[in-house]
Design a protein around this motif. Structure first.
Motif, PDB file in Angstrom:
ATOM      1  N   ASP A  19     -73.147 -38.204  56.694  1.00 60.89           N
ATOM      2  CA  ASP A  19     -73.888 -38.967  55.839  1.00 60.89           C
ATOM      3  C   ASP A  19     -74.751 -39.853  56.823  1.00 60.89           C
ATOM      4  OD1 ASP A  19     -71.328 -38.550  54.971  1.00 60.89           O
ATOM      5  OD2 ASP A  19     -71.608 -40.271  53.360  1.00 60.89           O
ATOM      6  N   PRO A  20     -76.043 -40.138  56.635  1.00 67.35           N
ATOM      7  CA  PRO A  20     -76.757 -40.806  57.252  1.00 67.35           C
ATOM      8  C   PRO A  20     -76.660 -42.202  57.409  1.00 67.35           C
ATOM      9  CG  PRO A  20     -77.982 -40.328  55.545  1.00 67.35           C
ATOM     10  CD  PRO A  20     -76.723 -39.503  55.320  1.00 67.35           C
ATOM     11  N   ILE A  21     -76.991 -42.918  58.339  1.00 67.61           N
ATOM     12  CA  ILE A  21     -76.617 -44.615  58.313  1.00 67.61           C
ATOM     13  C   ILE A  21     -77.975 -45.169  57.718  1.00 67.61           C
ATOM     14  CG2 ILE A  21     -76.279 -46.581  59.653  1.00 67.61           C
ATOM     15  CD1 ILE A  21     -75.210 -44.555  61.884  1.00 67.61           C
ATOM     16  N   PRO A  22     -77.834 -45.902  56.630  1.00 63.44           N
ATOM     17  CA  PRO A  22     -78.962 -46.476  55.883  1.00 63.44           C
ATOM     18  C   PRO A  22     -79.884 -47.253  57.040  1.00 63.44           C
ATOM     19  CG  PRO A  22     -77.300 -46.579  54.485  1.00 63.44           C
ATOM     20  CD  PRO A  22     -76.634 -46.037  56.028  1.00 63.44           C
ATOM     21  N   GLU A  54     -84.695 -31.908  65.626  1.00 57.98           N
ATOM     22  CA  GLU A  54     -84.921 -31.131  66.879  1.00 57.98           C
ATOM     23  C   GLU A  54     -84.625 -31.827  67.954  1.00 57.98           C
ATOM     24  OE1 GLU A  54     -85.833 -27.975  67.288  1.00 57.98           O
ATOM     25  OE2 GLU A  54     -85.080 -27.850  65.149  1.00 57.98           O
ATOM     26  N   LYS A  55     -84.833 -33.044  67.999  1.00 60.67           N
ATOM     27  CA  LYS A  55     -84.877 -33.935  69.120  1.00 60.67           C
ATOM     28  C   LYS A  55     -83.315 -34.360  69.601  1.00 60.67           C
ATOM     29  CE  LYS A  55     -89.153 -36.918  68.282  1.00 60.67           C
ATOM     30  NZ  LYS A  55     -89.658 -38.075  67.889  1.00 60.67           N
ATOM     31  N   LYS A  56     -82.504 -34.317  68.559  1.00 65.99           N
ATOM     32  CA  LYS A  56     -81.107 -34.274  68.921  1.00 65.99           C
ATOM     33  C   LYS A  56     -80.636 -32.884  69.509  1.00 65.99           C
ATOM     34  CE  LYS A  56     -79.311 -35.531  64.599  1.00 65.99           C
ATOM     35  NZ  LYS A  56     -78.756 -35.812  63.686  1.00 65.99           N
ATOM     36  N   LYS A  57     -80.997 -31.986  69.178  1.00 67.03           N
ATOM     37  CA  LYS A  57     -80.896 -30.599  69.724  1.00 67.03           C
ATOM     38  C   LYS A  57     -81.184 -30.406  71.178  1.00 67.03           C
ATOM     39  CE  LYS A  57     -81.578 -25.456  69.065  1.00 67.03           C
ATOM     40  NZ  LYS A  57     -82.218 -24.589  68.368  1.00 67.03           N
ATOM     41  N   GLN A  58     -82.206 -31.031  71.515  1.00 67.06           N
ATOM     42  CA  GLN A  58     -82.835 -31.047  72.932  1.00 67.06           C
ATOM     43  C   GLN A  58     -82.116 -31.942  73.458  1.00 67.06           C
ATOM     44  OE1 GLN A  58     -85.593 -29.426  74.831  1.00 67.06           O
ATOM     45  NE2 GLN A  58     -83.753 -29.993  75.956  1.00 67.06           N
ATOM     46  N   LEU A  59     -81.512 -33.091  73.245  1.00 66.51           N
ATOM     47  CA  LEU A  59     -80.886 -34.017  73.889  1.00 66.51           C
ATOM     48  C   LEU A  59     -79.601 -33.518  74.103  1.00 66.51           C
ATOM     49  CD1 LEU A  59     -81.829 -37.344  72.096  1.00 66.51           C
ATOM     50  CD2 LEU A  59     -82.438 -36.775  74.200  1.00 66.51           C
ATOM     51  N   HIS A 113     -74.646 -35.324  64.856  1.00 63.38           N
ATOM     52  CA  HIS A 113     -74.226 -36.605  64.888  1.00 63.38           C
ATOM     53  C   HIS A 113     -75.287 -37.361  64.056  1.00 63.38           C
ATOM     54  CE1 HIS A 113     -70.708 -35.543  67.049  1.00 63.38           C
ATOM     55  NE2 HIS A 113     -71.280 -35.602  68.336  1.00 63.38           N
ATOM     56  N   PRO A 114     -74.953 -38.286  63.006  1.00 60.75           N
ATOM     57  CA  PRO A 114     -76.180 -38.818  62.292  1.00 60.75           C
ATOM     58  C   PRO A 114     -77.007 -39.632  63.280  1.00 60.75           C
ATOM     59  CG  PRO A 114     -73.873 -39.308  61.371  1.00 60.75           C
ATOM     60  CD  PRO A 114     -73.772 -38.660  62.645  1.00 60.75           C
ATOM     61  N   HIS A 190     -76.606 -44.245  75.881  1.00 59.69           N
ATOM     62  CA  HIS A 190     -76.787 -43.714  74.664  1.00 59.69           C
ATOM     63  C   HIS A 190     -75.564 -44.098  73.882  1.00 59.69           C
ATOM     64  CE1 HIS A 190     -79.472 -41.752  77.317  1.00 59.69           C
ATOM     65  NE2 HIS A 190     -80.305 -41.215  76.260  1.00 59.69           N
ATOM     66  N   LEU A 191     -75.803 -44.588  72.647  1.00 55.60           N
ATOM     67  CA  LEU A 191     -74.761 -44.822  71.641  1.00 55.60           C
ATOM     68  C   LEU A 191     -74.803 -44.042  70.595  1.00 55.60           C
ATOM     69  CD1 LEU A 191     -72.879 -47.204  71.781  1.00 55.60           C
ATOM     70  CD2 LEU A 191     -74.200 -48.339  69.963  1.00 55.60           C
ATOM     71  N   PHE A 192     -74.110 -43.139  70.392  1.00 56.38           N
ATOM     72  CA  PHE A 192     -73.991 -42.163  69.183  1.00 56.38           C
ATOM     73  C   PHE A 192     -73.320 -43.135  67.993  1.00 56.38           C
ATOM     74  CE2 PHE A 192     -74.508 -39.594  72.670  1.00 56.38           C
ATOM     75  CZ  PHE A 192     -75.319 -38.302  72.341  1.00 56.38           C
ATOM     76  N   ALA A 193     -73.970 -42.830  66.687  1.00 53.87           N
ATOM     77  CA  ALA A 193     -73.438 -43.461  65.716  1.00 53.87           C
ATOM     78  C   ALA A 193     -73.081 -42.861  64.441  1.00 53.87           C
ATOM     79  CB  ALA A 193     -74.240 -44.793  65.428  1.00 53.87           C
TER      80      ALA A 193
END
Length: 224
Positions: A19-22, A54-59, A113-114, A190-193
């Motif tokens: 689920d995405p974070i609103p 795509e940005k998350k994939k590169q990170l 990760h969202p 970096h804070l994954f949430a």
């Protein structure tokens, strides 16, 4: 949610729902977090929230470079990576094998990760007073990390779990180019949430007060 409950149930959470974070949840959390203390009220922290796949994939690809080395060492020898800073060096394994494998699952699933919240800071607006002590300078972080921890707690109050990491700071130049982060800002962590897949823990294992707090000298533990 009571503050004490949030503080006692806000660990690194490595498994998230899809689920995405609103946006309104993120907004409320940052609205509260921004009151974190910092030197001279200079407010050096900026948050950049990344949800683009795509940005998350590169990170994730950059993250896996140091993490894969750590994971190999942790699983084969039981030791953590050697951390070096100037003339200092320290090696200490703190994670159980269960935690190590969970952290590896987390790393391999970074693209899923969202949200990844990058805490940036204008270092010119920090005031480190320990740069001449012949050791790693840490004081500047006092104007940065309290606000980030505020955000983790504010998100916890919203039912959102987080995991801190600093591994991607090793790729600061590449991360800044990928995300168009202004030159004057440094990446602090970096804070994954995301919403926790398995709920929040009711208890956490930490050292007792008597082992971390002392009165007048380190021979006298704080007791009640």
């Amino acid at each position: 949610m009571e503050l004490a409950e949030a503080m006692r149930t806000c660990p690194a959470m490595r498994y998230y729902k899809d689920d995405p974070i609103p946006h309104e949840v993120l907004y409320r959390a940052i609205d509260n977090a921004r009151f974190g203390p910092q030197g001279g009220n200079r407010q050096p922290v900026r948050f950049l929230i990344v949800t683009d796949p795509e940005k998350k994939k590169q990170l994730a690809e950059w993250y896996m470079v140091p993490w894969s080395q750590y994971y190999e060492m942790a699983t084969s020898t039981g030791e953590a990576l050697t951390a070096e800073s100037g003339d200092t060096k320290a090696t200490k394994a703190m994670m159980s094998q269960k935690s190590v494998h969970a952290a590896n699952d987390f790393a391999e699933n970074i693209p899923n990760h969202p949200a990844i919240i990058i805490a940036c800071a204008d270092l010119s607006e920090t005031h480190p007073t320990d740069t001449d002590l012949g050791r790693l300078s840490v004081v500047g972080g006092a104007s940065i990390y309290p606000t980030v921890q505020n955000l983790a707690l504010a998100l916890r109050a919203e039912g959102v779990a987080t995991t801190w990491t600093t591994l991607l700071v090793m790729f600061e130049e590449q991360v800044k180019e990928l995300l168009d982060i202004p030159d004057h800002l440094a990446t602090a962590c970096h804070l994954f949430a995301g919403y926790p897949r398995d709920g929040f823990p009711s208890t956490l294992t930490r050292l007792p007060v008597e082992e971390i707090a002392f009165m007048e000298n380190f021979d006298t533990p704080l007791t009640v």
